[in-house]
Write an enzyme that holds these catalytic residues in place. Sequence first.
Site, PDB file in Angstrom:
ATOM      1  N   LYS A  32       0.813  -1.215   0.000  1.00 11.18           N
ATOM      2  CA  LYS A  32       0.000   0.000   0.000  1.00 11.18           C
ATOM      3  C   LYS A  32       0.851   1.272   0.000  1.00 11.18           C
ATOM      4  O   LYS A  32       0.490   2.263  -0.640  1.00 11.18           O
ATOM      5  CB  LYS A  32      -0.944   0.014   1.202  1.00 11.18           C
ATOM      6  CG  LYS A  32      -0.299   0.274   2.550  1.00 11.18           C
ATOM      7  CD  LYS A  32      -1.325   0.370   3.641  1.00 11.18           C
ATOM      8  CE  LYS A  32      -0.685   0.614   5.006  1.00 11.18           C
ATOM      9  NZ  LYS A  32      -0.043   1.936   5.098  1.00 11.18           N
ATOM     10  N   THR A  33       1.992   1.251   0.701  1.00 10.51           N
ATOM     11  CA  THR A  33       2.826   2.455   0.752  1.00 10.51           C
ATOM     12  C   THR A  33       3.318   2.813  -0.641  1.00 10.51           C
ATOM     13  O   THR A  33       3.349   3.985  -1.036  1.00 10.51           O
ATOM     14  CB  THR A  33       4.013   2.242   1.696  1.00 10.51           C
ATOM     15  OG1 THR A  33       3.528   1.845   2.985  1.00 10.51           O
ATOM     16  CG2 THR A  33       4.834   3.515   1.839  1.00 10.51           C
ATOM     17  N   ASP A 219      -3.847   7.748   4.944  1.00 12.83           N
ATOM     18  CA  ASP A 219      -3.279   6.424   5.192  1.00 12.83           C
ATOM     19  C   ASP A 219      -3.830   5.865   6.507  1.00 12.83           C
ATOM     20  O   ASP A 219      -4.205   6.627   7.404  1.00 12.83           O
ATOM     21  CB  ASP A 219      -1.751   6.534   5.258  1.00 12.83           C
ATOM     22  CG  ASP A 219      -1.072   5.177   5.193  1.00 12.83           C
ATOM     23  OD1 ASP A 219      -1.740   4.184   4.828  1.00 12.83           O
ATOM     24  OD2 ASP A 219       0.129   5.104   5.502  1.00 12.83           O
ATOM     25  N   GLU A 220      -3.864   4.547   6.628  1.00 14.70           N
ATOM     26  CA  GLU A 220      -4.333   3.861   7.847  1.00 14.70           C
ATOM     27  C   GLU A 220      -5.718   4.363   8.268  1.00 14.70           C
ATOM     28  O   GLU A 220      -5.978   4.640   9.449  1.00 14.70           O
ATOM     29  CB  GLU A 220      -3.332   4.035   8.999  1.00 14.70           C
ATOM     30  CG  GLU A 220      -1.914   3.568   8.697  1.00 14.70           C
ATOM     31  CD  GLU A 220      -1.791   2.052   8.606  1.00 14.70           C
ATOM     32  OE1 GLU A 220      -2.799   1.351   8.768  1.00 14.70           O
ATOM     33  OE2 GLU A 220      -0.664   1.573   8.369  1.00 14.70           O
ATOM     34  N   GLN A 250      -7.145  -4.857  10.161  1.00 16.60           N
ATOM     35  CA  GLN A 250      -6.009  -4.459  10.988  1.00 16.60           C
ATOM     36  C   GLN A 250      -6.357  -3.279  11.902  1.00 16.60           C
ATOM     37  O   GLN A 250      -5.468  -2.555  12.352  1.00 16.60           O
ATOM     38  CB  GLN A 250      -4.807  -4.116  10.114  1.00 16.60           C
ATOM     39  CG  GLN A 250      -4.272  -5.303   9.331  1.00 16.60           C
ATOM     40  CD  GLN A 250      -3.000  -4.966   8.587  1.00 16.60           C
ATOM     41  OE1 GLN A 250      -1.911  -4.866   9.160  1.00 16.60           O
ATOM     42  NE2 GLN A 250      -3.128  -4.780   7.279  1.00 16.60           N
ATOM     43  N   ARG A 611       2.646 -10.905  10.257  1.00 16.26           N
ATOM     44  CA  ARG A 611       4.014 -10.362  10.358  1.00 16.26           C
ATOM     45  C   ARG A 611       5.028 -11.370   9.824  1.00 16.26           C
ATOM     46  O   ARG A 611       6.163 -11.027   9.530  1.00 16.26           O
ATOM     47  CB  ARG A 611       4.380 -10.039  11.812  1.00 16.26           C
ATOM     48  CG  ARG A 611       3.568  -8.970  12.543  1.00 16.26           C
ATOM     49  CD  ARG A 611       3.344  -7.731  11.745  1.00 16.26           C
ATOM     50  NE  ARG A 611       2.058  -7.806  11.033  1.00 16.26           N
ATOM     51  CZ  ARG A 611       1.716  -7.009  10.028  1.00 16.26           C
ATOM     52  NH1 ARG A 611       2.561  -6.108   9.591  1.00 16.26           N
ATOM     53  NH2 ARG A 611       0.548  -7.131   9.441  1.00 16.26           N
TER      54      ARG A 611
END
Length: 681
Positions: A32-33, A219-220, A250, A611
């Site tokens: 996504k970044t 973002d987020e 998340q 992770r």
Amino acid sequence: MFDLASLNPQQRDAVAHLDGPLLLLAGAGSGKTRVITCRIVYLLQQCGVPAEAILAVTFTNKAAREMRERVEEMVGKKGTKGMTIATFHSLCVRILKQHIERLGYKKNFSIYAASDQQQLVRRLLRDEIADATGKDAEQVLWQISAAKNRMVAPGAFRSHSTDPTSCLTALIYPRYQKELKAYNAVDFDDLLVLCVQLLEQHPDLLAHYQQHFRYQMVDEYQDTNPVQYRLLKLLAGGHGNLCVVGDDDQSIYGFRGADVETILNFERDFPGTKVIKLEQNYRSSGHILGAANAVIKHNRKRKEKALWTAGGAGSMVDYLICDDDEHEACQVIERVHLERGRHQLEYNDFAILYRTNSQSRAFEEQLRYANIPYVLIGGQQFFDRKEVKDVIAYLKVLINPFDEVNLLRILNYPRRNIGASSADRLIRHSAETEQPLWRVLKDPQAVEDLTPRTHEAIGAFVALLERFRKRFQQPLRLDETLRALLEELKLAEEIYRQENDPQRARRRVENQEEVLNAMASYLERDAEPSLSGFLDKVSLLDDEGPQRNDKEKKLAQNAVTLMSLHSSKGLEFPVVFLVGLEEGYLPHKKSIYETFDIDEERRLCYVGITRAQRQLVLLGAQRRRKYGKLEQRDPSRFLVEIPPEVLQRSDASQPPPSTPEQQERSASNFFSGIGQLLGDD
């Protein structure tokens, strides 16, 4: 310049979308970044959008800095001049610095830190309650902050008759806000609230910023709270060019006020939204993603999506059943050695993730015994924590009352009416008469200018130490004696009284309870236990620990990483040990018995699973220590949600089945057993 062909089809669609609302559901490890960065560059270079018309909002200064640096690498610093990439709070400060006078403040307003807030609230509380404490103040501040995040004005706050703190808050909140304004001050929550008020009350300003920021990205987005959502909706009004990037699976910061409903309801709130799902994962192997997808699909409210990878199935997920917490830590050490030898891995390829920071203690001990370097993220090393050092200081004085450093540490902790001036007189008398401080304490009448109340407090302190010195001479009952000492000192009450944050206070109390667990484990390991022997072990463990640096420097070290699940978000490791998979830990007991929010705990588990890049090891204990005593534990309900085809279970306390048929039968018994135990969620 970037090449659109280097992106997958969904990423290309997201980058090329120009006008209208866009919901980008970006699963874990889906890049996504890169997509956000490329979209900004696409707007600048392909669409001719001026840099000053672009607004990108993040949650941390670090994220904002990294986003700007990535864009600058692609277009140069000159190409980003005038662009706004900022956190919510810094964006609001910029707006308020220019226009806050319209709300009756002066432009040189102060921003109150937490300590300033607490001092003000304590003063206001003392007008109502003579013996108001720091704990009262932090509880009231907690409720004021929650109210502001929900845009509840001081006059609209309603108390609950069964909750005395909310009654206090209803009384203090209006006065607190009035005093802040009188001091030309705001707190951090006000930055958001006042900015919303400013835009809502002044249509000309709202129109100005809507026109100025014509292309907005967040973002987020799953971590936004109601006031942040309201600000974004205002700024995006008119043109609707709002692109939000996030993953409802998340959303793990509900305790900070984040509301997952903001991302779940985005399409309803912004009609005509284009939804793009980024489901291709570039981080984890297939079996790990299979476990993650299987767990998260049990959540009741979520956007339907499933992560997949083109990288193959990889190793199965391991589940190790351990005897107790010490055995769990030993199993992790064993696997670290095994995986390093098998795959030539470095120590920094491994991470140990847990639900609460107090769980780190057993792993820290075993890593040091094994001479394995490690770094602790999101907290101090266990034996460096103040609340742990306070307990250890008592034990050291009980062994050696002439240890004046530790004697002074505990002299008035918890508070016992031996204040700083009295302590100064005792120290001066000790120096003038060349007597150890302990001997001075045993004869306080010889010290001038001490009040009868102080004499009484010193006598009680000395008597307590003398009494427990005798009790600690029974080596087989060290843990029971330590428990009795902690109960008599009421250290937990002192922590709750002093601590500003109730969740932090709870964690600190849990850390003190872990000292009891360490003592109980020592009794089992040592053939000739003694209090001095235990303290020797602690001193060796506490010697030359890893340096406490910032998060980036720590992660750069060649060392095993220990961190909480909350701290792990956004990171990845080749091998992950997700420990404490038991009812009461994951899901946490608070979510089971207080908030009943199992969904957020499941999202935490999902974050932990995703992770892992190549190997995921889940661990749980059949028994775990609480207050120094072993208690039976039940396996986490999340384990039964993982299908047998991706999970292999082994009872680390028993020899493994010798044949494939036995292994299959063992796995079948496991899943049916915990299914009967836990039932349907």
